[in-house]
Design a protein around this motif. Structure first.
Motif: not given
Length: 281
Positions: A63-76
């Motif tokens: 929500x602050x516009x910050x970004x993370x680049x990654x290969x895959x995402x796992x959400x819990x």
């Protein structure tokens, strides 16, 4: 009726979670808090600092516009698992409906009444465990919880309210189907939530000596209950990944039913196996 389980134990789960976090950091991981995810998308081009092309092609933006680049995402994501899934283009179902569980606490001078964990035999129609007696690591004894609809996803207090969360719940057809099928049960839970004597009456089924004067109101928790459009309470694991390029790089753990804390290591292994299979790692 209750079942005797003399070897049931308890832990300080906050301390367990902190230990998991420390293990994660020691393995090279980074933990970010206050990072409200608002978008997930495939990168259109490589970030400037990357030297190996689109090695990290998925962008997670907050929500602050910050970004993370990654290969895959796992959400819990617990209480927000359905919303986080929708952000990535997945189905909105099963929907999360929050249920608050209020505890009572035995007064210190009355804790001698409970010498071990006491659990009622749960109603198989519902995933809630019912009122139980739980001695804590600090010597206190928690009694409960009940199960009532929360008017806010993080509504840990009786009068916590969020217009968006409330409308999201009451406009969902699945909730109304659940309510209409269990009107009496729901009304009784609401009644017990309001009147201390009604909660104590439930406790007296197991320890008749307990009185209203022996207890005080304690903390509350919120259960992230998954519910489908037919009003069925989802009581099994739900994995989702969506479709398209980004869908092949995301694994959503949309429902992890109780006893998720007790079984956390076994669940972690199951999720790791699912990750290896889905992402072909």
């Amino acid at each position: 009726m209750a079942l005797d389980s003399p070897y049931t134990g308890i832990v300080d789960y906050k301390q367990v979670a902190q230990s998991y976090a420390e293990d994660f950091r020691e393995a090279g991981g980074t933990i970010l808090t206050d990072f409200e995810v608002t978008n997930m998308e495939m990168a259109r081009e490589s970030p400037s600092e990357s030297e190996d092309g689109l090695k990290y092609p998925v962008i997670v933006r907050n929500s602050k516009g910050e970004e993370i680049y990654c290969r895959h995402i796992v959400t819990c994501a617990g209480l927000y698992s359905d919303r986080l899934s929708e952000i990535s283009g997945c189905s909105p179902e099963p929907r999360i409906v929050p249920f608050r569980g209020d505890y009572l606490v035995l007064k210190p001078e009355k804790c001698y009444m409970v010498k071990g964990n006491i659990y009622p035999v749960p109603n198989p129609r519902f995933p809630f465990l019912g009122f139980h007696f739980t001695p804590r690591m600090d010597g206190s004894v928690w009694l409960g919880p009940n199960a009532v609809l929360a008017f806010k996803r993080e509504g840990y207090k009786l009068f916590d309210f969020s217009t968006g969360d409330f409308l999201d719940a009451v406009t969902y057809s699945g909730l109304w189907k659940l309510v209409l099928r269990n009107l009496s049960y729901g009304a009784n839970e609401m009644y017990r939530a309001c009147f201390l004597s009604a909660q104590v009456k439930q406790l007296q089924k197991f320890i008749p000596e307990v009185t209203v004067n022996d207890v005080r109101r304690g903390p509350s928790g919120v259960r992230a209950q998954a519910l489908d459009s037919n009003g069925n309470l989802v009581d099994d694991f739900v994995f989702d990944g969506g479709s398209g390029d980004i869908g092949s790089r995301i694994l959503h753990v949309r429902n992890a039913p109780s006893p998720a804390a007790t079984s956390s290591l076994a669940i972690a292994k199951m999720i790791a196996d699912e990750v290896e299979q889905r992402f072909e790692l």
